[in-house]
Design an enzyme around this catalytic site. Structure first.
Site, PDB file in Angstrom:
ATOM      1  N   ASN A 152      49.826  28.100  34.101  1.00  0.00           N
ATOM      2  CA  ASN A 152      50.359  29.426  34.396  1.00  0.00           C
ATOM      3  C   ASN A 152      51.880  29.477  34.423  1.00  0.00           C
ATOM      4  OD1 ASN A 152      49.219  27.832  36.683  1.00  0.00           O
ATOM      5  ND2 ASN A 152      50.521  29.189  37.890  1.00  0.00           N
ATOM      6  N   GLY A 201      39.882  38.792  36.647  1.00  0.00           N
ATOM      7  CA  GLY A 201      40.088  40.110  36.056  1.00  0.00           C
ATOM      8  C   GLY A 201      41.552  40.524  35.982  1.00  0.00           C
ATOM      9  N   HIS A 202      42.279  40.304  37.076  1.00  0.00           N
ATOM     10  CA  HIS A 202      43.624  40.895  37.131  1.00  0.00           C
ATOM     11  C   HIS A 202      44.645  40.183  36.251  1.00  0.00           C
ATOM     12  CE1 HIS A 202      45.960  38.278  40.052  1.00  0.00           C
ATOM     13  NE2 HIS A 202      44.737  37.868  40.355  1.00  0.00           N
ATOM     14  N   THR A 238      26.482  42.342  47.528  1.00  0.00           N
ATOM     15  CA  THR A 238      26.389  43.500  46.634  1.00  0.00           C
ATOM     16  C   THR A 238      27.516  43.449  45.611  1.00  0.00           C
ATOM     17  OG1 THR A 238      25.379  44.784  48.390  1.00  0.00           O
ATOM     18  CG2 THR A 238      26.346  46.031  46.572  1.00  0.00           C
ATOM     19  N   CYS A 326      58.036  29.677  46.900  1.00  0.00           N
ATOM     20  CA  CYS A 326      58.904  30.142  47.975  1.00  0.00           C
ATOM     21  C   CYS A 326      58.090  30.364  49.246  1.00  0.00           C
ATOM     22  CB  CYS A 326      59.520  31.441  47.507  1.00  0.00           C
ATOM     23  SG  CYS A 326      61.125  31.801  48.147  1.00  0.00           S
TER      24      CYS A 326
HETATM   25  C1  LIG Z   1      46.016  33.731  39.019  1.00  0.00           C
HETATM   26  C2  LIG Z   1      45.413  32.405  38.813  1.00  0.00           C
HETATM   27  C3  LIG Z   1      44.342  31.968  39.599  1.00  0.00           C
HETATM   28  C4  LIG Z   1      43.813  32.761  40.771  1.00  0.00           C
HETATM   29  O1  LIG Z   1      43.090  33.904  40.411  1.00  0.00           O
HETATM   30  P1  LIG Z   1      42.809  35.011  41.525  1.00  0.00           P
HETATM   31  O2  LIG Z   1      41.925  36.001  40.858  1.00  0.00           O
HETATM   32  O3  LIG Z   1      44.142  35.580  41.883  1.00  0.00           O
HETATM   33  O4  LIG Z   1      42.148  34.337  42.670  1.00  0.00           O
HETATM   34  C5  LIG Z   1      43.798  30.734  39.330  1.00  0.00           C
HETATM   35  N1  LIG Z   1      44.254  29.974  38.335  1.00  0.00           N
HETATM   36  C6  LIG Z   1      45.279  30.366  37.548  1.00  0.00           C
HETATM   37  C7  LIG Z   1      45.732  29.471  36.441  1.00  0.00           C
HETATM   38  C8  LIG Z   1      45.893  31.584  37.765  1.00  0.00           C
HETATM   39  O5  LIG Z   1      46.921  31.951  36.997  1.00  0.00           O
END
Ligand SMILES: *Cc1c(COP(=O)(O)O)cnc(C)c1O
Length: 396
Positions: A152, A201-202, A238, A326
């Site tokens: 990431n 999802g996000h 659910t 941080c």
């Molecule tokens: C954002 C992220 C997660 C965590 O996902 P969430 O839906 O926020 O719990 C896990 N692994 C990586 C590589 C991510 O970028």
């Protein structure tokens, strides 16, 4: 709210308008419980199934192999704990030093509290794995191999299929945190030995609080959330119906936009990289230039504090991330950049820009215009007051 140039898509993404529209009726009109016996709920259950097919198609999986969760973190936890629970004779985990906290901190916790041995895989200066080390650390003692598909922070992509094959040769289960790759590069899990794949999802223009875990057919499984019989007894509770419908819509859009992600978005990222390297002295790209996600640019500006850069960019409406975790008031340098051996002078001044298909050329040009002056100014007044740094240091 002032106009923002949002270049922090590896942290979270905007819900696509089509995704939002697809979700809307499931809050207001079609609020049935998919487990209900009446047709009001039954019609919702059909939409949950349709979303599952859409997501399965994006992954090259079959719908029965998909379990919805609350997000990437829950999917990672579910996979890791299941692999250990179903492999009680083996006490070793192989994972990289650059995993997301969702994997990293769980592995550390399991080592501390349950006595598991974690064999950590290092990365080189480009953020790449050494396949000889991978082969040496995976053994017949390994219960689980957990390697993220792409990092990431740097966007570096790991050879997951090859690692999964080695895991299988030793009878170990393979998990990959694919949160950053789903929707960005093509995936076909049916042709790989991956047992578990986590997504969120996000990170792909669906909402926060929904995710999924791919579980390869035939993989022994022990559920994490135990309750009702939802998700074929693999995850109680659910269903988050609007989230699931949104994830299905986002998956369909991701399939459609995969080419754009790898052409237009990549070109914008490359344009940003080239312009910044040309205009700003003493800066360097973190991570392998080729084996990298098309949307990510991590760049280290020497002799500047990342938080100071972020603060100045924030004043201009530019959103990005720094290379520091941080937390608790301390400016711990990123574990990823440290594992890569990025020099101290550049770790602290590292900024991650992460684009999406909603990024525009104007936004990139704006950053290219504004950032050189910011860096020049910060270098001219260095050392920047540490008190000011800690004051802006909030959880992110
Ligand atoms: C954002 C992220 C997660 C965590 O996902 P969430 O839906 O926020 O719990 C896990 N692994 C990586 C590589 C991510 O970028």
């Amino acid at each position: 709210m002032k106009k923002v140039v949002y270049l922090d898509n590896n942290a979270t993404t905007k819900v696509a308008p089509e995704v939002f529209e697809a979700m809307r009726p499931y809050f207001t009109e079609r609020y049935g419980n998919p487990s209900s016996m009446h047709s009001f709920g039954g019609s919702v259950a059909r939409e949950v199934s349709a979303a599952r097919r859409s997501l399965a198609e994006l992954l090259g999986a079959s719908p029965q192999e998909i379990v919805y969760t609350s997000g990437g973190t829950e999917s990672d936890s579910t996979a890791i704990l299941s692999a250990l629970a179903t492999n009680p004779g083996r006490r070793e985990i192989v994972a990289t030093r650059v995993e997301h906290p969702a994997v990293l901190n769980l592995c550390k916790h399991l080592a501390r509290t349950k006595g598991y041995i974690v064999r950590w895989l290092s990365v080189d200066k480009d953020g790449m794995l050494d396949m000889n080390e991978v082969r040496n650390k995976i053994s017949d003692e390994t219960a689980l191999v957990s390697v993220m598909w792409a990092n990431n922070e740097t966007g570096v992509i790991f050879p997951i299929d090859e690692i999964a094959e080695i895991a299988q040769e030793h009878g170990a289960l393979m998990h990959t945190d694919a949160v950053q790759v789903v929707g960005k590069i093509p995936i076909k899990v049916s042709e790989s030995n991956i047992n578990f794949l986590a997504l969120s999802g996000h990170k792909l223009h669906a909402p926060k609080g929904i995710g999924a875990l791919y579980i390869k057919k035939g993989t022994r499984f022990s559920p994490f959330v135990i309750g009702g019989h939802q998700e074929s007894d693999r995850r109680g509770g659910t269903e988050n119906v609007p989230g699931i419908v949104g994830l299905g819509a986002a998956a369909a859009l991701a399939r459609k936009n995969l080419v754009e992600e790898n052409t237009r978005v990549r070109q914008l990222r490359d344009r940003l990289q080239k312009a910044l390297l040309e205009r700003i002295p003493a800066c360097r790209v973190n991570g392998h230039l080729e084996r990298r996600l098309p949307n990510t640019l991590s760049i280290g500006f020497e002799y500047v504090e990342g938080e100071a850069i972020l603060m100045r960019m924030d004043e201009k409406g530019i959103c990005a991330s720094s290379g520091s975790a941080c937390t608790s008031g301390s400016l711990e340098p990123s574990h990823v950049l440290r594992a890569m051996g990025v020099p101290f002078t550049a770790v602290h001044g590292s900024i991650r820009f992460s684009l999406s298909r909603f990024s525009t050329e104007e936004e990139i040009e704006f950053v290219v215009r504004e950032l050189p002056g910011i860096i020049e100014f910060l270098r001219s007044i260095s050392p920047f007051g540490r008190d000011a740094l800690s004051a802006i240091c909030t959880v992110h």
